[in-house]
Design an enzyme around this catalytic site. Structure first.
Site, short mmCIF file in Angstrom:
data_model
loop_
_atom_site.label_atom_id
_atom_site.label_comp_id
_atom_site.label_asym_id
_atom_site.label_seq_id
_atom_site.Cartn_x
_atom_site.Cartn_y
_atom_site.Cartn_z
N ALA A 1 0.83 -1.21 0.00
CA ALA A 1 0.00 0.00 0.00
C ALA A 1 0.86 1.26 0.00
CB ALA A 1 -0.93 -0.01 1.22
N LYS B 1 -35.51 12.86 18.84
CA LYS B 1 -34.11 12.76 19.26
C LYS B 1 -34.08 12.33 20.71
CE LYS B 1 -31.75 15.21 21.55
NZ LYS B 1 -31.19 16.31 22.32
N LYS C 1 -4.05 6.92 -2.35
CA LYS C 1 -5.02 6.12 -3.10
C LYS C 1 -5.76 5.09 -2.24
CE LYS C 1 -3.63 3.01 -6.34
NZ LYS C 1 -3.39 2.47 -7.71
N TYR D 1 -34.32 22.69 25.28
CA TYR D 1 -33.02 23.36 25.41
C TYR D 1 -33.24 24.79 25.86
CZ TYR D 1 -28.36 24.90 23.84
OH TYR D 1 -27.08 25.39 23.76
N GLY E 1 1.28 -8.40 -15.97
CA GLY E 1 2.32 -9.40 -16.15
C GLY E 1 1.69 -10.63 -16.77
N GLY F 1 2.13 2.80 -2.85
CA GLY F 1 2.08 3.56 -4.10
C GLY F 1 1.34 4.88 -3.97
N ARG G 1 -3.04 9.04 -10.61
CA ARG G 1 -4.21 9.24 -11.46
C ARG G 1 -5.50 9.50 -10.68
NH1 ARG G 1 -4.01 4.26 -15.26
NH2 ARG G 1 -2.40 3.53 -13.82
C1 UD1 Z 1 1.87 -5.58 -10.84
C2 UD1 Z 1 2.56 -6.86 -11.24
C3 UD1 Z 1 1.92 -7.38 -12.52
C4 UD1 Z 1 0.44 -7.58 -12.33
C5 UD1 Z 1 -0.21 -6.27 -11.86
C6 UD1 Z 1 -1.65 -6.48 -11.50
C7 UD1 Z 1 4.87 -6.63 -10.47
C8 UD1 Z 1 6.26 -6.33 -10.88
N1 UD1 Z 1 3.96 -6.60 -11.45
O1 UD1 Z 1 2.14 -4.63 -11.86
O2 UD1 Z 1 2.51 -8.61 -12.89
O3 UD1 Z 1 -0.17 -8.00 -13.52
O4 UD1 Z 1 0.48 -5.79 -10.69
O5 UD1 Z 1 -2.22 -5.25 -11.21
O6 UD1 Z 1 4.62 -6.93 -9.33
N2 UD1 Z 1 3.66 -0.99 -4.64
C9 UD1 Z 1 4.31 -0.66 -3.48
N3 UD1 Z 1 5.63 -0.34 -3.53
C10 UD1 Z 1 6.32 -0.34 -4.67
C11 UD1 Z 1 5.66 -0.67 -5.86
C12 UD1 Z 1 4.33 -1.00 -5.81
O7 UD1 Z 1 3.70 -0.65 -2.41
O8 UD1 Z 1 7.53 -0.05 -4.62
C13 UD1 Z 1 2.24 -1.33 -4.60
C14 UD1 Z 1 1.44 -0.29 -5.38
O9 UD1 Z 1 0.96 0.71 -4.51
C15 UD1 Z 1 0.30 -1.10 -5.96
C16 UD1 Z 1 0.89 -2.50 -6.09
O10 UD1 Z 1 2.04 -2.53 -5.27
O11 UD1 Z 1 -0.77 -1.19 -5.05
C17 UD1 Z 1 1.21 -2.86 -7.52
O12 UD1 Z 1 2.19 -1.98 -7.99
P1 UD1 Z 1 2.18 -1.42 -9.46
O13 UD1 Z 1 3.39 -0.61 -9.65
O14 UD1 Z 1 0.86 -0.85 -9.77
O15 UD1 Z 1 2.38 -2.78 -10.29
P2 UD1 Z 1 1.88 -3.06 -11.73
O16 UD1 Z 1 2.75 -2.36 -12.68
O17 UD1 Z 1 0.43 -2.83 -11.84
#
Ligand code: UD1
Ligand code: CA
Length: 455
Positions: free
Chosen positions: A9, A348, A22, A384, A136, A11, A15
């Site tokens: 959590a 109330k 988020k 009151y 992925g 990130g 957007r």
């Molecule tokens: C990731 C997966 C991808 C998968 C997709 C599904 C990896 C490398 N890729 O890609 O295979 O299909 O999710 O949605 O894992 N986060 C952190 N710290 C970080 C990076 C990310 O807490 O350093 C959290 C983000 O807040 C997010 C989640 O991990 O909630 C996924 O990260 P994000 O960068 O969105 O990965 P994707 O590129 O979507």
């Protein structure tokens, strides 16, 4: 089997275009992260580790609980790096990875996934998508066994044609995790430490990667912007509506019904359109809820009828009682069996005993209203005095005439009657009539003023 759950959590969620992180954005009145934590708890893990980064202080402040271990990831260097931050706290045989922005994941799906994990086997949740862009890809060998995950940006043309996508949700034997994460590198298209690279490492170490799918692709859908947030919200509401319908509730329109909390329902409940249920709401058998009602933290006993546009907050309505249309029941309202309030009545901190009635246009605050007592239209409790609140107490079978002002503290005893238009400031003894108004006088020969003519 012991279990540690790591929830990513950290990130930013650019957007969302928001000042708040988020994962704090709400779905059905609870933050997305709150939903994930709620599901995690149902698996009774040894530990829940939440990796936070962007807006870390706010996330911690909003969700702090004794069973949560918050781990700070200072810089977001990738999902593998994020999990690595939690490593020192992980002790269980199995580690499950979840995401703070993927709120609709079902506990049953996670249980199926966890059932796959052994010291020699990982469990990976995958999803088949018509358009897997951005995901992925799950790479399988000739025998159909998973051999790797390739991120979209690193994938070849042939790999991009694979429709099986990685949900990110993964369960692994804990013993191996530290070693695999230690071997990650960031030599890839995004310069990140990918958690997904763990899959190929496990396979080369001789482990098997077994897969499961969610029953519904929305379970693994994340929210990157407010449009996706709204899609998750509607999906959640439809799912909640279906759950209630399965228990014996008729919803006039499941698309116009919202639950933002925990609802328990009986059978043969009827709910008309645009009803919102918030917090902890208990609805017993045979309750009928009219259109546009808002109900928060309230209990509706058997056979309660709410008419259109009624607003409840912290109310308990007894068997067969009814309210509305346009009634407002505020915290501390208790209505006993068959009590009735009609249009434009506000209660109330008031207890209406059995069969008590207030049919129209009244404010009854801090009052105790005896059984079968009737409150006339236009009556208010003056509870009151500008500094303190006082109680109004009415016994059984009292009759309050129309348009009374009941100046609290005041006691109106059983069987008493008050005349219409009275201002009641003193105790009314049992059975007596109180007349608290000026006597009418008629003035003979009185002339109406005449309009002065401008010359
Ligand atoms: C990731 C997966 C991808 C998968 C997709 C599904 C990896 C490398 N890729 O890609 O295979 O299909 O999710 O949605 O894992 N986060 C952190 N710290 C970080 C990076 C990310 O807490 O350093 C959290 C983000 O807040 C997010 C989640 O991990 O909630 C996924 O990260 P994000 O960068 O969105 O990965 P994707 O590129 O979507
Ligand atoms: Ca993502």
């Amino acid at each position: 089997m012991s279990l540690d759950i790591v929830i990513l959590a950290a990130g930013q969620g650019t957007r969302m275009r928001s000042a708040i992180p988020k994962v704090l954005h709400p779905v059905a009145g609870n933050s997305m992260l709150g939903h994930v934590i709620h599901s995690a708890r149902q698996l009774a893990p040894n530990g829940i580790h939440v990796v936070i980064g962007h807006g870390a202080d706010l996330v911690r402040e909003r969700l702090a609980a004794p069973d949560l271990n918050f781990v700070l990831q200072d810089q977001q260097l990738g999902t593998g790096h994020a999990v690595a931050q939690a490593l020192p706290a992980l002790t269980a045989e199995t580690v499950l990875i979840l995401y703070g922005d993927v709120p609709l994941i079902e506990v049953d799906t996670l249980k199926r996934l966890l059932a796959l994990v052994t010291p020699e086997q990982l469990g990976l949740l995958t999803v088949n998508l018509a358009d897997p862009t951005g995901y992925g890809r799950i790479v399988r060998d000739g025998a159909g066994n998973v051999s790797a995950i390739v991120e979209h940006k690193d994938a070849s043309q042939a790999q991009r044609a694979i429709n099986e996508g990685n949900t990110g949700i993964l369960a692994v034997p804990g013993k191996r995790l530290a070693e695999w994460l230690g071997r990650l590198s960031n030599h890839n298209a995004q310069g990140e430490y990918y958690l997904t690279d763990v899959i190929a490492m496990a396979v080369s170490d001789g482990l098997v990667v077994a897969t499961e799918q969610p029953l519904d692709a929305m379970e693994v859908q994340g929210a990157n912007d407010r449009r996706q947030l709204a899609e998750l919200e509607r999906h959640y509401q439809l799912r909640e509506g279906r759950r209630l319908m399965a228990q014996g509730v008729t919803l006039r329109d499941p698309a116009r019904f919202d639950v933002r909390g925990e609802v328990t329902v009986g059978r043969d409940v009827l709910i008309d359109v645009n009803v919102i249920l918030e917090g902890k709401v208990v609805i017993e058998d045979d309750v009928v809820i009219g259109p546009n009602c808002y109900i928060k933290d309230s209990t509706l006993r058997q056979g309660v009828v709410l008419k259109a546009n009624t607003h409840l907050d912290g109310a308990v309505m007894g068997e067969g009682s009814d309210a509305g249309p346009f009634a407002r029941l505020r915290p501390g309202t208790v209505m006993d069996a068959r009590a009735h309030v009609g249009n434009f009545v506000e209660l109330k901190n008031t207890h209406m005993h059995e069969d008590a009635k207030a049919g129209h246009l009244a404010y009854l605050g801090d009052a105790d209203i005896g059984a079968r007592t009737n409150i006339g239209a236009g009556t208010i409790t003056c509870n009151y005095d500008g500094a303190n609140k006082w109680r109004t107490v009415m016994g059984e079978d009292v009759f309050i005439g129309s348009n009374n002002s009941l100046v609290a503290p005041v006691d109106i005893q059983a069987g008493a009657t008050t005349a219409a238009g009275s201002t009641i400031t003193q105790e009314v003894p049992a059975g007596q009539l109180a007349v608290g108004r000026a006597r009418q006088r008629n003035i003979d020969g009185w002339k109406r003023p005449e309009k002065i003519r401008k010359s």
